[in-house]
Design an enzyme around this catalytic site. Structure first.
Site, PDB file in Angstrom:
ATOM      1  CE1 TYR A  49      53.635 -27.470  68.827  1.00 12.20           C
ATOM      2  CE2 TYR A  49      55.076 -27.398  66.921  1.00 12.20           C
ATOM      3  CZ  TYR A  49      54.599 -26.983  67.928  1.00 12.20           C
ATOM      4  OH  TYR A  49      55.239 -25.835  68.928  1.00 12.20           O
ATOM      5  CG  ASN A 112      54.561 -19.013  69.193  1.00 13.19           C
ATOM      6  OD1 ASN A 112      55.352 -19.852  68.774  1.00 13.19           O
ATOM      7  ND2 ASN A 112      53.509 -19.371  69.595  1.00 13.19           N
TER       8      ASN A 112
HETATM    9  P1  GTP Z   1      53.360 -24.617  71.935  1.00 20.53           P
HETATM   10  O1  GTP Z   1      54.253 -24.343  72.963  1.00 20.53           O
HETATM   11  O2  GTP Z   1      54.342 -24.424  70.532  1.00 20.53           O
HETATM   12  O3  GTP Z   1      52.943 -25.992  71.831  1.00 20.53           O
HETATM   13  O4  GTP Z   1      52.290 -23.317  71.622  1.00 20.53           O
HETATM   14  P2  GTP Z   1      51.016 -23.311  72.430  1.00 20.53           P
HETATM   15  O5  GTP Z   1      50.926 -24.718  73.389  1.00 20.53           O
HETATM   16  O6  GTP Z   1      51.124 -22.000  73.280  1.00 20.53           O
HETATM   17  O7  GTP Z   1      49.791 -23.409  71.137  1.00 20.53           O
HETATM   18  P3  GTP Z   1      49.294 -24.883  70.647  1.00 20.53           P
HETATM   19  O8  GTP Z   1      49.893 -26.101  71.176  1.00 20.53           O
HETATM   20  O9  GTP Z   1      47.952 -24.666  70.719  1.00 20.53           O
HETATM   21  O10 GTP Z   1      49.910 -24.346  69.090  1.00 20.53           O
HETATM   22  C1  GTP Z   1      51.447 -25.007  68.790  1.00 20.53           C
HETATM   23  C2  GTP Z   1      51.823 -23.866  67.904  1.00 20.53           C
HETATM   24  O11 GTP Z   1      51.118 -23.859  66.611  1.00 20.53           O
HETATM   25  C3  GTP Z   1      51.711 -22.460  68.467  1.00 20.53           C
HETATM   26  O12 GTP Z   1      52.877 -22.194  69.345  1.00 20.53           O
HETATM   27  C4  GTP Z   1      51.980 -21.600  67.295  1.00 20.53           C
HETATM   28  O13 GTP Z   1      52.907 -21.327  66.712  1.00 20.53           O
HETATM   29  C5  GTP Z   1      50.946 -22.497  66.311  1.00 20.53           C
HETATM   30  N1  GTP Z   1      49.465 -21.865  66.220  1.00 20.53           N
HETATM   31  C6  GTP Z   1      48.723 -22.111  67.037  1.00 20.53           C
HETATM   32  N2  GTP Z   1      47.423 -21.706  66.760  1.00 20.53           N
HETATM   33  C7  GTP Z   1      47.815 -21.038  65.578  1.00 20.53           C
HETATM   34  C8  GTP Z   1      47.240 -20.078  64.686  1.00 20.53           C
HETATM   35  O14 GTP Z   1      45.835 -20.116  64.799  1.00 20.53           O
HETATM   36  N3  GTP Z   1      47.739 -19.995  63.446  1.00 20.53           N
HETATM   37  C9  GTP Z   1      49.025 -20.121  63.138  1.00 20.53           C
HETATM   38  N4  GTP Z   1      49.629 -19.529  62.111  1.00 20.53           N
HETATM   39  N5  GTP Z   1      49.762 -20.653  64.097  1.00 20.53           N
HETATM   40  C10 GTP Z   1      49.183 -21.407  65.119  1.00 20.53           C
HETATM   41 MG    MG Z   2      51.133 -26.472  72.636  1.00 17.41          MG
END
Ligand code: GTP
Ligand code: MG
Length: 148
Positions: A49, A112
């Protein structure tokens, strides 16, 4: 063929959703080319991440992801990255359509239950990070497995 990195997060493993999630990718027709159960270290997850470092939720995200084992997978097939993301649903499960994994099983953005690569470039990066040993080569020849 295009490949994507799909991961059942610790909450998905604890809640017994591994089989359901694998079943959706199998049913859709994607080919499983790597799979393992792994309890990742915080350092490994920080690499996964790294684009989110500095976000207020980053420490909580790493703690959540390190709280138990995850199921790491590589799925191959037509438009695997985009289709995989569509099958997961929106990042915030409240915005995910019913019929998607998050839309069927999750409510909170911080719980999620699954991850999917967001671009072909990131998919290749994530596959190298989680499967330095490489993926498995085999022919996906269904007829020979259904008929003798
Ligand atoms: P991933 O498939 O897990 O990478 O999710 P994504 O691509 O849909 O979202 P992103 O890469 O932006 O964020 C990675 C993960 O961080 C998300 O799946 C969430 O579990 C967490 N996350 C993202 N935004 C938030 C937020 O605003 N609050 C919290 N608590 N968790 C967040
Ligand atoms: Mg992501």
């Amino acid at each position: 063929a295009e490949r994507t990195y799909i991961m059942v997060k610790p909450d998905g493993v604890q809640r017994g959703l591994v089989g359901n999630i694998i079943g959706r990718f199998e049913g859709r027709g994607f080919k499983l080319i790597a799979l393992k159960l792994v309890h990742a270290t915080p350092e490994h997850l920080e690499k996964h991440y790294e684009d989110l470092e500095g976000k207020p939720f980053f420490p909580g995200l790493i703690k959540y992801m390190a709280a138990g084992p995850v199921v790491a997978m590589v799925w191959e097939g037509l438009d695997a990255v985009k289709t995989g993301r569509a099958m997961l649903g929106a990042t915030n499960p409240l915005a995910s359509a019913p019929g998607t994994i998050r839309g069927d099983f999750a409510l909170a953005v911080g719980r999620n239950i699954c991850h999917g690569s967001d671009s072909v470039e990131n998919a290749e990066k994530e596959i190298k990070l989680w499967f330095p040993e490489g993926t498995v080569q085999y022919t996906h020849d269904l007829a020979g497995w259904i008929f003798e």
